[in-house]
Scaffold this motif. Sequence first.
Motif, PDB file in Angstrom:
ATOM      1  N   SER A  40       0.849  -1.194   0.000  1.00  0.00           N
ATOM      2  CA  SER A  40       0.000   0.000   0.000  1.00  0.00           C
ATOM      3  C   SER A  40       0.879   1.235   0.000  1.00  0.00           C
ATOM      4  N   ARG A  48      -4.067  -9.259   5.224  1.00  0.00           N
ATOM      5  CA  ARG A  48      -5.418  -9.824   5.120  1.00  0.00           C
ATOM      6  C   ARG A  48      -5.335 -11.348   5.091  1.00  0.00           C
ATOM      7  N   CYS A  49      -6.321 -11.991   5.709  1.00  0.00           N
ATOM      8  CA  CYS A  49      -6.371 -13.458   5.734  1.00  0.00           C
ATOM      9  C   CYS A  49      -7.187 -13.969   4.545  1.00  0.00           C
ATOM     10  N   TYR A  50      -6.731 -15.056   3.922  1.00  0.00           N
ATOM     11  CA  TYR A  50      -7.514 -15.718   2.874  1.00  0.00           C
ATOM     12  C   TYR A  50      -7.455 -17.226   3.074  1.00  0.00           C
ATOM     13  N   SER A  51      -8.618 -17.835   3.108  1.00  0.00           N
ATOM     14  CA  SER A  51      -8.702 -19.283   3.319  1.00  0.00           C
ATOM     15  C   SER A  51      -8.159 -20.012   2.111  1.00  0.00           C
ATOM     16  N   GLY A  66      -8.995 -18.057  -2.843  1.00  0.00           N
ATOM     17  CA  GLY A  66     -10.020 -17.437  -3.688  1.00  0.00           C
ATOM     18  C   GLY A  66     -10.378 -16.094  -3.096  1.00  0.00           C
ATOM     19  N   LYS A  68     -12.539 -12.589  -3.259  1.00  0.00           N
ATOM     20  CA  LYS A  68     -13.704 -11.928  -3.852  1.00  0.00           C
ATOM     21  C   LYS A  68     -13.633 -10.437  -3.551  1.00  0.00           C
ATOM     22  N   GLY A  73     -13.507  -2.017  -0.742  1.00  0.00           N
ATOM     23  CA  GLY A  73     -12.410  -2.624   0.019  1.00  0.00           C
ATOM     24  C   GLY A  73     -11.081  -2.297  -0.639  1.00  0.00           C
ATOM     25  N   TYR A  74      -9.998  -2.418   0.124  1.00  0.00           N
ATOM     26  CA  TYR A  74      -8.688  -2.122  -0.450  1.00  0.00           C
ATOM     27  C   TYR A  74      -7.994  -3.388  -0.957  1.00  0.00           C
ATOM     28  N   ALA A  75      -7.705  -4.310  -0.026  1.00  0.00           N
ATOM     29  CA  ALA A  75      -6.832  -5.438  -0.357  1.00  0.00           C
ATOM     30  C   ALA A  75      -7.443  -6.378  -1.394  1.00  0.00           C
ATOM     31  N   SER A  76      -8.709  -6.681  -1.243  1.00  0.00           N
ATOM     32  CA  SER A  76      -9.325  -7.646  -2.172  1.00  0.00           C
ATOM     33  C   SER A  76      -9.297  -7.089  -3.597  1.00  0.00           C
ATOM     34  N   THR A 117     -14.641 -20.882   0.168  1.00  0.00           N
ATOM     35  CA  THR A 117     -13.218 -21.228   0.007  1.00  0.00           C
ATOM     36  C   THR A 117     -12.722 -22.284   1.021  1.00  0.00           C
ATOM     37  N   PHE A 224     -15.135 -14.200   8.408  1.00  0.00           N
ATOM     38  CA  PHE A 224     -14.277 -13.424   7.504  1.00  0.00           C
ATOM     39  C   PHE A 224     -14.314 -11.966   7.937  1.00  0.00           C
ATOM     40  N   SER A 226     -11.599  -8.191   8.164  1.00  0.00           N
ATOM     41  CA  SER A 226     -10.287  -7.621   7.871  1.00  0.00           C
ATOM     42  C   SER A 226      -9.503  -7.407   9.157  1.00  0.00           C
TER      43      SER A 226
HETATM   44  C1  FAD Z   1      -9.838 -16.354   8.602  1.00  0.00           C
HETATM   45  C2  FAD Z   1     -10.271 -15.505   7.430  1.00  0.00           C
HETATM   46  C3  FAD Z   1     -10.378 -16.075   6.180  1.00  0.00           C
HETATM   47  C4  FAD Z   1     -10.784 -15.296   5.091  1.00  0.00           C
HETATM   48  N1  FAD Z   1     -10.893 -15.888   3.865  1.00  0.00           N
HETATM   49  C5  FAD Z   1     -11.309 -15.164   2.808  1.00  0.00           C
HETATM   50  C6  FAD Z   1     -11.445 -15.779   1.515  1.00  0.00           C
HETATM   51  O1  FAD Z   1     -11.193 -16.979   1.358  1.00  0.00           O
HETATM   52  N2  FAD Z   1     -11.861 -15.017   0.483  1.00  0.00           N
HETATM   53  C7  FAD Z   1     -12.155 -13.683   0.634  1.00  0.00           C
HETATM   54  O2  FAD Z   1     -12.499 -13.040  -0.370  1.00  0.00           O
HETATM   55  N3  FAD Z   1     -12.052 -13.086   1.849  1.00  0.00           N
HETATM   56  C8  FAD Z   1     -11.612 -13.793   2.932  1.00  0.00           C
HETATM   57  N4  FAD Z   1     -11.473 -13.179   4.156  1.00  0.00           N
HETATM   58  C9  FAD Z   1     -11.762 -11.744   4.264  1.00  0.00           C
HETATM   59  C10 FAD Z   1     -10.506 -10.933   3.885  1.00  0.00           C
HETATM   60  O3  FAD Z   1      -9.490 -11.142   4.851  1.00  0.00           O
HETATM   61  C11 FAD Z   1     -10.775  -9.424   3.826  1.00  0.00           C
HETATM   62  O4  FAD Z   1     -11.432  -9.053   5.019  1.00  0.00           O
HETATM   63  C12 FAD Z   1     -11.598  -9.036   2.614  1.00  0.00           C
HETATM   64  O5  FAD Z   1     -10.917  -9.386   1.409  1.00  0.00           O
HETATM   65  C13 FAD Z   1     -11.875  -7.521   2.602  1.00  0.00           C
HETATM   66  O6  FAD Z   1     -10.653  -6.826   2.643  1.00  0.00           O
HETATM   67  P1  FAD Z   1     -10.499  -5.428   1.905  1.00  0.00           P
HETATM   68  O7  FAD Z   1      -9.203  -4.830   2.312  1.00  0.00           O
HETATM   69  O8  FAD Z   1     -10.745  -5.583   0.433  1.00  0.00           O
HETATM   70  O9  FAD Z   1     -11.717  -4.593   2.446  1.00  0.00           O
HETATM   71  P2  FAD Z   1     -11.758  -3.595   3.682  1.00  0.00           P
HETATM   72  O10 FAD Z   1     -11.040  -4.162   4.838  1.00  0.00           O
HETATM   73  O11 FAD Z   1     -13.186  -3.244   3.862  1.00  0.00           O
HETATM   74  O12 FAD Z   1     -10.968  -2.346   3.112  1.00  0.00           O
HETATM   75  C14 FAD Z   1     -11.115  -1.135   3.740  1.00  0.00           C
HETATM   76  C15 FAD Z   1      -9.991  -0.971   4.750  1.00  0.00           C
HETATM   77  O13 FAD Z   1      -8.786  -0.769   4.039  1.00  0.00           O
HETATM   78  C16 FAD Z   1      -8.179   0.444   4.475  1.00  0.00           C
HETATM   79  N5  FAD Z   1      -7.598   1.084   3.283  1.00  0.00           N
HETATM   80  C17 FAD Z   1      -8.246   1.701   2.266  1.00  0.00           C
HETATM   81  N6  FAD Z   1      -7.375   2.134   1.337  1.00  0.00           N
HETATM   82  C18 FAD Z   1      -6.142   1.788   1.790  1.00  0.00           C
HETATM   83  C19 FAD Z   1      -4.828   1.949   1.280  1.00  0.00           C
HETATM   84  N7  FAD Z   1      -4.581   2.568   0.100  1.00  0.00           N
HETATM   85  N8  FAD Z   1      -3.798   1.465   2.008  1.00  0.00           N
HETATM   86  C20 FAD Z   1      -4.004   0.836   3.185  1.00  0.00           C
HETATM   87  N9  FAD Z   1      -5.233   0.652   3.730  1.00  0.00           N
HETATM   88  C21 FAD Z   1      -6.287   1.123   3.032  1.00  0.00           C
HETATM   89  C22 FAD Z   1      -9.289   1.293   5.053  1.00  0.00           C
HETATM   90  O14 FAD Z   1      -8.762   2.148   6.017  1.00  0.00           O
HETATM   91  C23 FAD Z   1     -10.204   0.225   5.653  1.00  0.00           C
HETATM   92  O15 FAD Z   1      -9.731  -0.131   6.955  1.00  0.00           O
HETATM   93  C24 FAD Z   1     -11.068 -13.916   5.255  1.00  0.00           C
HETATM   94  C25 FAD Z   1     -10.935 -13.357   6.537  1.00  0.00           C
HETATM   95  C26 FAD Z   1     -10.533 -14.131   7.602  1.00  0.00           C
HETATM   96  C27 FAD Z   1     -10.366 -13.505   8.971  1.00  0.00           C
END
Ligand code: FAD
Length: 337
Positions: A40, A48-51, A66, A68, A73-76, A117, A224, A226
């Motif tokens: 970032s 972030r955790c992914y199964s 996998g 989604k 969201g940021y990481a996905s 997943t 699931f 973040s």
């Molecule tokens: C045990 C476990 C297993 C999981 N398995 C899966 C799976 O198999 N598949 C799946 O799709 N998901 C899974 N997840 C969910 C996954 O870990 C994430 O929570 C999900 O992908 C959403 O993350 P995101 O960053 O896209 O969204 P969010 O977390 O909603 O992103 C927003 C967050 O990112 C921060 N942000 C925004 N922009 C930036 C930037 N530029 N730099 C840094 N931070 C920023 C914001 O401040 C906010 O906190 C799992 C979670 C757990 C705990």
Amino acid sequence: MTDVVQETIDSVTIAFDIPDEIVEDFKYAPGQFVTVKIPSEQTGHVARCYSLSSSPYVDDFRLEIGVKRTRDGYASNWLCDNVTVGMEMTVLAPSGQFTAKNLDVDMAFFAGGSGITPVLSLVKSALIAGGGEVVLFYANRDIESVMYGGQLEQIAAEFPERFSMVNWLESERGIPTAQAVTEILSDHKGTEVFMCGPAPFMDLVERAAVECGVNHANVHREVFQSLSGDPFDTATLRRLSDDEGIATATVYLNGDCITVEWPRNTPLLDVLLSQGHNAPYSCREGACSACVCRLVDGDVDMVQNNILVEEDVQDGERLACQALPLTDAVTVSFDAL
Ligand SMILES: Cc1cc2nc3c(=O)[nH]c(=O)nc-3n(C[C@H](O)[C@H](O)[C@H](O)COP(=O)(O)OP(=O)(O)OC[C@H]3O[C@@H](n4cnc5c(N)ncnc54)[C@H](O)[C@@H]3O)c2cc1C
């Protein structure tokens, strides 16, 4: 990365090739997850955790996740948009408790959306390495959002005697009903129940399981969410209280018995990691249960606990990342939970 496949319009499957020298560390049980370091420009990285959707019984050394897209969201979205074959990524070793102690029993799975997943990994493993009946209830918004549809059809064709599946599309039937869940569970009371999906969906399944008389110890839930902390930063010893005293911890870990001095203001996990002991962990914020250990003697307080339910705590389970000593001597075990 060895492979990146567009799974649906808003999800990708990412396959990792693990370097030979760390292959042992990346052995995993079906249902476990990995923690991925995502770059970032704003914060350096996020975790972030992914199964794992792959199965150790089917997919050899190929680890697959996998991902989604989460709206806004940021990481996905970063992973879906940027990961390419050949790219190197930093990933923590697999961990998590959403696993089957015995693959030879009957199992009922309830998956919603990307919650498939870890369930896919467990389903494949139970069918290949176990001998029980497997039923899967898989809920999705619409047909376009179904992940792993092809793989599941193939599994259904290969195991017609032991595998059955209910594909529930909200576009056709609305949100899943208690009745639909109960119908499955009333036929499979003695089974282990695994669920992963949105919270209201899992609440519905859990209520139905209780009503159908499924033993609580046989109900497993994966949440699931973040991470907000940084599990990649192991150098920092966190202080979670003002107590300056020292206790003693006796710890059964990876087949060894270790005794360490335990500063009363520092969580047990940090004490172990800072002394080079390979304790399991992921979120380090009381949310994921990767660091769960069992209390054998003495007592500890958990500063935060957002994952273990009352019954788990009564069974002696504690989160090492949140554990502070309440007694001068504490014995815990990470082995054979
Ligand atoms: C045990 C476990 C297993 C999981 N398995 C899966 C799976 O198999 N598949 C799946 O799709 N998901 C899974 N997840 C969910 C996954 O870990 C994430 O929570 C999900 O992908 C959403 O993350 P995101 O960053 O896209 O969204 P969010 O977390 O909603 O992103 C927003 C967050 O990112 C921060 N942000 C925004 N922009 C930036 C930037 N530029 N730099 C840094 N931070 C920023 C914001 O401040 C906010 O906190 C799992 C979670 C757990 C705990």
